[in-house]
Design a protein around this motif. Structure first.
Motif, PDB file in Angstrom:
ATOM      1  N   ILE A 222      -0.065 -36.359 -35.965  1.00 54.53           N
ATOM      2  CA  ILE A 222       1.017 -35.481 -35.287  1.00 54.53           C
ATOM      3  C   ILE A 222       1.794 -36.566 -34.174  1.00 54.53           C
ATOM      4  CG2 ILE A 222       1.624 -33.675 -34.056  1.00 54.53           C
ATOM      5  CD1 ILE A 222      -0.525 -31.962 -35.324  1.00 54.53           C
ATOM      6  N   TYR A 232       3.464 -24.732 -34.944  1.00 48.27           N
ATOM      7  CA  TYR A 232       4.014 -26.204 -35.131  1.00 48.27           C
ATOM      8  C   TYR A 232       2.650 -27.023 -35.571  1.00 48.27           C
ATOM      9  CZ  TYR A 232       8.138 -25.766 -32.083  1.00 48.27           C
ATOM     10  OH  TYR A 232       9.270 -25.584 -31.737  1.00 48.27           O
ATOM     11  N   ILE A 233       1.586 -26.800 -35.112  1.00 47.80           N
ATOM     12  CA  ILE A 233       0.422 -27.680 -35.434  1.00 47.80           C
ATOM     13  C   ILE A 233       0.062 -27.319 -37.061  1.00 47.80           C
ATOM     14  CG2 ILE A 233      -1.928 -28.176 -35.142  1.00 47.80           C
ATOM     15  CD1 ILE A 233      -1.522 -28.316 -32.267  1.00 47.80           C
ATOM     16  N   LEU A 236       2.431 -28.767 -39.393  1.00 51.76           N
ATOM     17  CA  LEU A 236       2.005 -30.199 -39.304  1.00 51.76           C
ATOM     18  C   LEU A 236       0.809 -30.581 -40.256  1.00 51.76           C
ATOM     19  CD1 LEU A 236       3.673 -31.208 -35.991  1.00 51.76           C
ATOM     20  CD2 LEU A 236       4.573 -31.736 -38.187  1.00 51.76           C
TER      21      LEU A 236
END
Lengths: 523, 369
Positions: A222, A232-233, A236
């Motif tokens: 990331i 978000y994580i 991703l």
């Protein structure tokens, strides 16, 4: 872009100088126009000749704590109590660092860059004139929400605490449930500008090393400016971003995280987000609720069965209605066909259009009601109920049976415990409706086959998404549609866990009280 | 990066075999056997089943000489590279014809009972295209989809079959065992294709960790298929009698059609069961399709099989459109399959095993380890 990067490089490597004024100048230059930063300069000692500088962000550090542990201690107490540092420099620094500050969390830094980061995180930094180091004082204390019950994952039976937006509170809530030295918490900071705290939690001797390695590998790839939320994580590091099914489960409940860790999964906690990520995830685990394990086994099994049934219903019911009425009315009893045909009398649209109108109306209603405050939301409910329920029928736009179908579909889709899974099912419902309109029941089967094929292909961190249904292992089936009694669930899932023995069957000890009492007598 | 492991478990081998063998022929098997032997039709299936247990053992024996290798690979070791590739090519052609045949038969069934006005081309092409999605996923996905669909298909199907019990008259089954043995034996070649599909184990056992474990799986799956076929035949004959069964094209569909559940929400079940039947036809197509594209990739010497899948769709589609009518289709099927199935299911494995034994390849393999 290149310009900024050059500038960033130039700004690195700021060391702390001996002069306090110089340090203050550098700090103020760097933190120019940051008006929420407090520079508290003060003098210490009998002669008032030792100069100190305390820097922190207003609102992020606890003012009480700084007053007690730093200002009061150095400015008032240090005046009265020996030993007193005569010489400025290293001696003074050590005295302050190890003897002068009654604070529990202290650290040394000799780099201004680190000091600035510490300030921005919410710690206070103490500079002393004539030393090239600074002291970081753990004084984080911003306003935070209390631990409260998660709204979206309410249970009848189970603990009432839920994660908050503060990382440290969340890790503590998990740690309280696993008092094992083998529970590991690896912390790292992600986000080039946000420097968000990320915690990877796992139990060392249960988790499989390949899974752990894969989690760290994916997280290390990331490269982003800011991480605002755990979503978000999630997006991703997930396996397949095109899939309508969530491959990472999200929970607000610390008990669920703890249970998953005991199963050999890995949890990822993110600061500023009350949602923890759990990997790997299977379709089966998305149908589970923590309550299933707190309630008695047959209650849990019935509820599980209802959930699976509801999800299938919410997926295929409108599509089946389309297929049966427009392609194969023969499979229904004659009386039902006649009454359905009578109900549809005078309706200007074909069944497909009718179903689409109603389903879309319902989706609009749901979306509208979701974001509104409760009093207005209930008004929307009434309006929607009238529109869907009676006005549309009376106006002759849809048939009454269609209303029943939409209502059952809606209720079923609310029974799916996982929100993002139910959104996926909603999307696929429309896909199946189109197929049913074109090819009837055959079209539905083709659509179902496509969905099944996709599910079979899907993996979450190396674990097949459909396991244990596609990796046959008897003991893993104990926690699927049927949740067997707790004493029988003696092993952890085979695909996840290394150390598989979980409990010892105590049924035979409970059911023979005579022998137990005999043994007691002998003793 | 965690990659696909491309391993098939013993349980999955059994599922693959069952789901492949049981496909479109179930619709007509009762009529075919009743046509040959009347009420003793089930006998030929039992005999064939017992023969095929031995076939299965030959296949596993052959594969366990070359653990981790499929027939496309070890045939090149046994009989040399070029003859091996030729054999594999023939295998691939046979498999492609099988897919085309199965697709077409199923399309005809769907057209007759579900979608009367939809063009044949649409039904056929949609089914093949859906199957390509999973074939491109590789052997692991093929095995998993078989495993997943098995309970979804057989649990409702068995329940529905039992609903037909009130329609049955078991005296229809008489006379039992009145056929002369010579006639029974003579009828075996005509029904040989009903077990077609076991030969795919020649490929799939190659993906197992321990090929020896396939003995149990294959024998159990042959027995399951045997019982299933016998159940279908006995139920159909009991319901209609041998003569009416012979006259129907697809007695099984007629049987399900005859079931009525008065008072229930769904009155007639043939539509529901036929749509469920899409599942087993789908798994058959997928399983065969994968081996076909895999064979081609081995002949061409490429590592992946994905790129051959979509070009094959065109060939299959073209082949499946060739027969003009259902009668013509069955004529073609009866002309090709008895020979092709016996060649690839019996002759090829036995010959390969004999040659491997003569060349003492087993010993070499052991030394290598």
């Amino acid at each position: 872009m290149g310009f900024f990067r050059k500038k960033e490089k130039k700004m690195e490597k700021l060391i702390i100088s001996k002069s306090l004024d110089e340090n203050m100048k550098r700090l103020k230059e760097r933190l120019k126009d940051c008006d929420d930063i407090v520079y508290k300069e003060f003098r210490v000692g009998v002669e008032q000749n030792l100069r100190f500088l305390l820097v922190y962000v207003d609102g992020m550090s606890s003012r009480d704590m700084l007053n007690d542990a730093v200002l009061n201690a150095l400015m008032v107490h240090a005046r009265e109590v020996p030993p007193e540092a005569k010489e400025p420099g290293e001696g003074l620094y050590k005295l302050v660092r190890y003897g002068g500050l009654p604070a529990s969390e202290l650290a040394d830094k000799d780099n201004l860059e680190d000091a600035i980061l510490a300030i921005l995180i919410g710690d206070a930094v103490l500079f002393i004139d004539t030393t090239e180091k600074c002291i970081i004082i753990g004084a984080k204390g911003w306003p935070m929400r209390g631990v409260s019950e998660p709204n979206t994952e309410a249970l009848i039976r189970g603990p009432r605490d839920g994660f908050t937006e503060t990382f440290r509170v969340n890790t503590a809530l998990v740690r309280r449930r696993i008092r094992d030295s083998r529970l590991k918490l690896k912390q790292l900071r992600l986000g080039k500008r946000s420097f968000t705290d990320i915690g990877v939690m796992y139990i060392e001797d249960i988790v499989s090393p390949e899974l752990l390695e894969e989690v760290f590998r994916r997280i290390s790839t990331i490269d982003i400016d800011a991480i605002i939320e755990s979503g978000y994580i999630e997006q991703l590091i997930e396996d397949n971003c095109m899939s309508p099914f969530p491959q990472i489960s999200v929970t607000e409940r610390p008990d669920e995280v703890a249970a998953s860790l005991y199963e050999g999964r890995v949890a990822i906690l993110v600061d500023n987000s009350p949602f923890a990520l759990i990997v790997p995830t299977t379709l089966n685990s998305l149908f589970q609720s923590p309550e299933d394990y707190y309630d008695r086994w047959y209650v849990a099994s019935i509820l599980r069965f209802i959930r699976y049934f509801a999800s299938i219903l919410s997926l295929v019911l409108p599509a089946s209605y389309i297929a049966v009425t427009s392609f194969h009315p023969g499979i229904l009893p004659d009386k039902l066909v006649i009454s359905m045909a009578a109900a549809r009398e005078g309706i200007p649209f074909p069944v497909v259009i009718e179903t689409f109108i109603m389903e879309v109306t319902f989706e609009l209603l749901r979306e509208a009601g979701l974001r509104l405050p409760v009093p207005i939301g209930s008004a929307i409910g009434i309006v929607g109920g009238i529109v869907i329920g009676s006005a549309a029928v009376e106006a002759g736009i849809v048939s009454p049976i269609m209303v029943i179908i939409v209502a059952i579909t809606a209720i079923s889709s609310f029974s799916i415990p996982n929100y993002s899974l139910s959104v996926g099912f909603r999307m696929l419902r429309f896909f199946l409706m189109i197929l049913a309109g074109v090819l009837g029941l055959y079209g539905i089967m083709l659509g179902v086959l496509l969905i099944l094929s996709h599910l079979v292909k899907l993996k979450s961190f190396g674990i097949p998404y459909m396991s244990p249904y596609v990796s046959f292992e008897g003991s893993d089936f104990k926690d699927t549609i049927v949740r067997v009694p707790t004493f029988l669930m003696a092993r952890r899932p085979i695909l996840l866990a290394r150390n598989r023995i979980r409990l010892r069957n105590n049924r035979n000890l409970i059911n023979r009280p005579e022998q137990e009492s005999e043994r007691d007598d002998k003793e | 990066m965690i990659r696909n492991n491309d391993i098939v478990s013993p349980y999955q081998i059994a599922m693959i075999t069952i789901m492949t063998v049981i496909s479109v022929e179930v619709f007509s098997i009762a009529a075919d056997t009743a046509d040959i032997l009347g009420t003793d039709g089930w006998l030929v299936i039992v005999i064939l089943g017992i023969i095929n247990i031995f076939t299965a053992m030959v296949i596993v024996r052959l594969n366990s000489i070359f653990p981790g290798k499929t027939i496309a690979e070890y045939s090149q070791i046994i009989i040399g590279t070029v003859p091996g590739k030729v054999l594999t090519s023939f295998f691939a052609i046979y498999l492609i014809i099988v897919i085309a045949y199965v697709t077409r038969v199923f399309t005809e069934v769907v057209k007759m009972f579900l979608l009367f006005r939809t063009p044949t081309e649409v039904i056929m092409l949609s089914l093949i295209l859906v199957s390509t999605y999973i074939v491109r996923g590789g052997v692991e996905c093929v095995a998993r989809i078989n495993e997943l669909i098995f309970p979804i298909l057989f649990i409702p199907f068995t329940i529905v079959m039992l609903f037909g019990l009130p329609n049955m008259d078991f005296s229809n089954l008489r006379p039992i065992l009145q056929t002369p043995p010579g006639k029974v034996l003579a009828s075996i070649p005509r029904m040989i294709f009903s077990f077609g599909g076991i030969e795919l184990a020649l490929y799939y056992i190659g993906f197992m960790k321990e090929p020896k474990k396939a003995y149990k799986s294959l024998i159990i799956s042959v027995l399951f298929i045997l019982l299933f076929f016998v159940m279908v035949i006995v139920f159909c004959i009991a319901a209609f009698g041998a003569k009416s069964t012979t006259k129907a094209i697809w007695p099984l569909v007629m049987y399900i059609r005859g079931i009525s559940l008065p008072g229930l929400f769904i009155e007639r079940l043939d539509g529901v069961i036929l749509s469920l039947w899409v599942l087993t036809v789908f798994t058959t197509i997928v399983t065969v399709f994968f081996t076909a594209s895999y064979s081609i990739s081995k002949v061409a010497g490429t590592r992946e099989q994905k790129q051959y899948v979509l070009p094959l769709v065109i060939i299959i589609y073209y082949l499946a459109l060739q027969p003009g009518s259902l009668a013509e289709l069955y004529e073609w099927g009866n002309a090709i399959f008895p020979y092709a199935v016996s060649a690839f299911m019996y002759v090829v494995p036995v010959m390969l095993l004999i040659i491997a034994g003569l060349r003492k390849l087993e010993v070499k393999q052991n030394e290598g380890n």
